[in-house]
Enzyme design. Structure first.
Site, PDB file in Angstrom:
ATOM      1  N   LYS A  21     -31.920 116.694 -33.974  1.00  0.00           N
ATOM      2  CA  LYS A  21     -32.464 115.423 -34.472  1.00  0.00           C
ATOM      3  C   LYS A  21     -33.959 115.391 -34.167  1.00  0.00           C
ATOM      4  O   LYS A  21     -34.384 115.785 -33.069  1.00  0.00           O
ATOM      5  CB  LYS A  21     -31.727 114.266 -33.782  1.00  0.00           C
ATOM      6  CG  LYS A  21     -32.084 112.879 -34.310  1.00  0.00           C
ATOM      7  CD  LYS A  21     -31.199 111.812 -33.652  1.00  0.00           C
ATOM      8  CE  LYS A  21     -31.456 110.416 -34.177  1.00  0.00           C
ATOM      9  NZ  LYS A  21     -30.580 109.405 -33.568  1.00  0.00           N
ATOM     10  N   SER A  70     -28.093 106.371 -36.803  1.00  0.00           N
ATOM     11  CA  SER A  70     -29.394 106.864 -37.213  1.00  0.00           C
ATOM     12  C   SER A  70     -29.468 108.384 -37.310  1.00  0.00           C
ATOM     13  O   SER A  70     -30.378 108.907 -37.941  1.00  0.00           O
ATOM     14  CB  SER A  70     -30.479 106.385 -36.237  1.00  0.00           C
ATOM     15  OG  SER A  70     -30.284 106.968 -34.965  1.00  0.00           O
ATOM     16  N   SER A  84     -25.312 105.764 -32.924  1.00  0.00           N
ATOM     17  CA  SER A  84     -25.994 106.662 -33.867  1.00  0.00           C
ATOM     18  C   SER A  84     -25.459 108.077 -33.956  1.00  0.00           C
ATOM     19  O   SER A  84     -25.866 108.820 -34.853  1.00  0.00           O
ATOM     20  CB  SER A  84     -27.480 106.723 -33.558  1.00  0.00           C
ATOM     21  OG  SER A  84     -28.092 105.608 -34.127  1.00  0.00           O
TER      22      SER A  84
HETATM   23  N1  GLN Z   1     -27.427 101.040 -35.565  1.00  0.00           N
HETATM   24  C1  GLN Z   1     -27.961 100.795 -34.264  1.00  0.00           C
HETATM   25  C2  GLN Z   1     -29.401 100.355 -34.384  1.00  0.00           C
HETATM   26  O1  GLN Z   1     -29.847 100.213 -35.464  1.00  0.00           O
HETATM   27  C3  GLN Z   1     -27.820 101.999 -33.390  1.00  0.00           C
HETATM   28  C4  GLN Z   1     -28.925 102.983 -33.440  1.00  0.00           C
HETATM   29  C5  GLN Z   1     -28.773 104.123 -32.483  1.00  0.00           C
HETATM   30  O2  GLN Z   1     -27.719 104.333 -31.871  1.00  0.00           O
HETATM   31  N2  GLN Z   1     -29.862 104.841 -32.311  1.00  0.00           N
HETATM   32  O3  GLN Z   1     -30.075 100.134 -33.428  1.00  0.00           O
END
Ligand code: GLN
Length: 482
Positions: free
Chosen positions: A77, A152, A176
């Site tokens: 990532k 994400s 994410s």
């Molecule tokens: N969907 C969550 C957010 O928008 C989680 C994001 C994540 O785990 N990085 O913050």
């Protein structure tokens, strides 16, 4: 076809000298060039460096003493710092930023001879649920390229699902890793907070962030979790004796496994067809001897609102360092303040700016007690509630996501989007290990089955997941497009 194999299967071929590390790496590089234009999963592909690493890996393999992931390509990532390789966090504010150091998790992979094949797309600074917040374009789901892969870590999920890499790393702050794993039909695992070093992970919400693997199956996920975990003096929140031991992975049984479904994660938010697939999966496990109970964990109802105070609060502080002086590009204006606000104003995307504003507000004097302090109290209650439940249960289970992969651009209501994090957030609140395993299809799209366990139950959760995957019958389904 090498791309269809699991990492463990490729490792066996490398060991038997049926293929070389260079051939493996080259075949995935070729596949990325040919197929990734459909998905936009990669932001950077490290062709030359990956081939050089492959040759070094081959000497290790030839010497006979090597780690099972030696010679295996792994996608990273793009919020994991990689020395001499761009690390953008899918943000214009870090466009062309090249870190002078490597994240510990990545360094550990380098040290055992794994190949860093490229950097994957994500929601800007890992803030998002569908991967539509990337400054470099959305990622497309291989199950239906008009749909989102989830976020994400969408690029990392797609890298594995579209067979562009056998393994990848993501980060999970509120879901994410698990959420995109569910939507793309792969395994995604978030270890206990502190078992994988966060050193070199560009911080979003430091008390929630954790790095973890994506894989085609549980065995591969466990291999990668084992390789990246362990104490790191460079991360002050890293736990002692934290390496994830996977030697008993295949010895578990479902008989007597105590699983609990909280009613708060099985309400009307869950799509009826997702619900049906999940229920069938539960019936399947019950037939194999698992005991499944219903329970209530009322604090879950406050999870999303609590998370969307704590995460932005921490983000507003962490992202203060991007000032156009120390990292990335700078928009030059008359004075320092003007340059600072032009750089941040123009180069951060809208979701990131929204969160910085919400977080700053929640932490500001006069509001701190009402928002941030209270959110921390709720976080404590939620953690305690889960810990009490674990006295009579091995794992809390639920669908990973209330819905299957949505159409790109299909969810316009920001509150509805954030509500999708319902099932994944509690694990981050308590630092609990949590995994998503594919359990079937609804509307011809993947559905994820989530297990969350007590702190430090990573070995047990992987062992149970391995047995569950066997019970589900087909551990890995290829997207029909492949
Ligand atoms: N969907 C969550 C957010 O928008 C989680 C994001 C994540 O785990 N990085 O913050």
């Amino acid at each position: 076809m090498l791309n269809q194999l699991t990492a463990a299967e490729i490792a066996a071929k490398l060991r038997a000298k049926e293929v070389s590390a260079r051939e493996v790496t080259q075949s995935f590089l070729d596949r990325i060039v040919k197929e990734d234009p459909h998905y936009n999963a990669f932001l950077t592909v490290n062709s030359d460096q990956a081939l050089a690493q492959a040759d070094q890996a081959q000497s290790k393999i030839d010497s006979g003493e090597h780690h099972p992931l030696c010679g295996i390509p792994i996608a990273l990532k793009d919020n994991l710092s990689t020395r001499n390789i761009k690390t953008t966090c899918a943000s214009r504010i870090l466009e062309n930023y090249v870190p002078p150091f490597t994240a510990t998790s990545v360094q550990k992979l380098d040290d055992i001879g794994a190949i860093s094949i490229g950097k994957t797309n994500l929601d800007e600074f890992a803030m998002g649920t569908t991967n539509e917040n990337s400054a470099f374009g959305s990622v497309h789901n291989p199950w239906d390229t008009e749909r989102a892969p989830g976020g994400s870590s969408g690029g990392s999920a797609v890298a594995v699902s579209a067979e562009l890499a056998p393994l990848s790393l993501g980060s999970d702050t509120g879901g994410s890793i698990r959420f995109p794993a569910a939507l793309c039909g792969v395994v995604g695992f978030k270890p206990t907070y502190g078992r994988v070093s966060r050193y070199g992970l560009v911080a979003f919400a430091s008390s929630l962030d954790q790095i973890g693997p994506f894989a085609k199956n549980v065995e591969d996920a466990a291999l990668l979790a084992n390789a990246i975990s362990g104490h790191d003096p460079l991360d002050s929140t890293s736990l002692k004796n934290s390496q994830i031991n996977t030697s008993d992975l295949k010895t578990g049984s479902l008989r007597g496994l105590r699983l609990g479904i909280p009613e708060e994660l099985f309400g009307p938010e869950i799509d009826p067809q997702v619900r049906e697939v999940f229920e069938l999966a539960c019936d399947n496990l019950a037939r194999e001897g698992a005991e499944i109970k219903r329970l209530s964990l009322p604090s879950i109802n406050y999870g999303v609102t609590t998370y969307y105070i704590i995460a932005p609060a921490e983000a507003s502080s962490n992202l203060a360092r991007f000032d156009g002086v120390r990292f990335g590009p700078r928009i030059e204006k008359e004075g320092h303040i003007e340059s600072f606000s032009a750089t941040r104003g123009e180069l951060f995307g809208p979701e990131v700016k929204l969160r910085i504003m919400v977080g700053t507000y929640a932490l500001s004097s006069g509001y701190y007690d009402a928002y941030y302090h209270r959110a921390q109290q709720v976080r404590g209650l939620m953690t305690a509630e889960f810990e009490r439940a674990y006295q009579d249960l091995d794992f809390i289970i639920s669908p990973t996501s209330p819905i299957v992969a949505p159409k790109l651009g299909g969810i316009t209501d920001q509150m509805a989007l954030k509500a999708l994090d319902l099932c994944t957030i509690p694990a981050n609140m308590g630092g609990f290990p949590s995994i998503s395993i594919p359990c079937g299809l609804a509307y011809d799209l993947p559905v994820g089955f989530q297990l969350t366990g007590p702190v430090m139950s990573d070995e047990k959760i992987l062992q149970a997941s391995y047995a569950i995957e066997q019970a589900f019958g087909r551990d890995y389904r290829r997207p029909p497009i492949l």
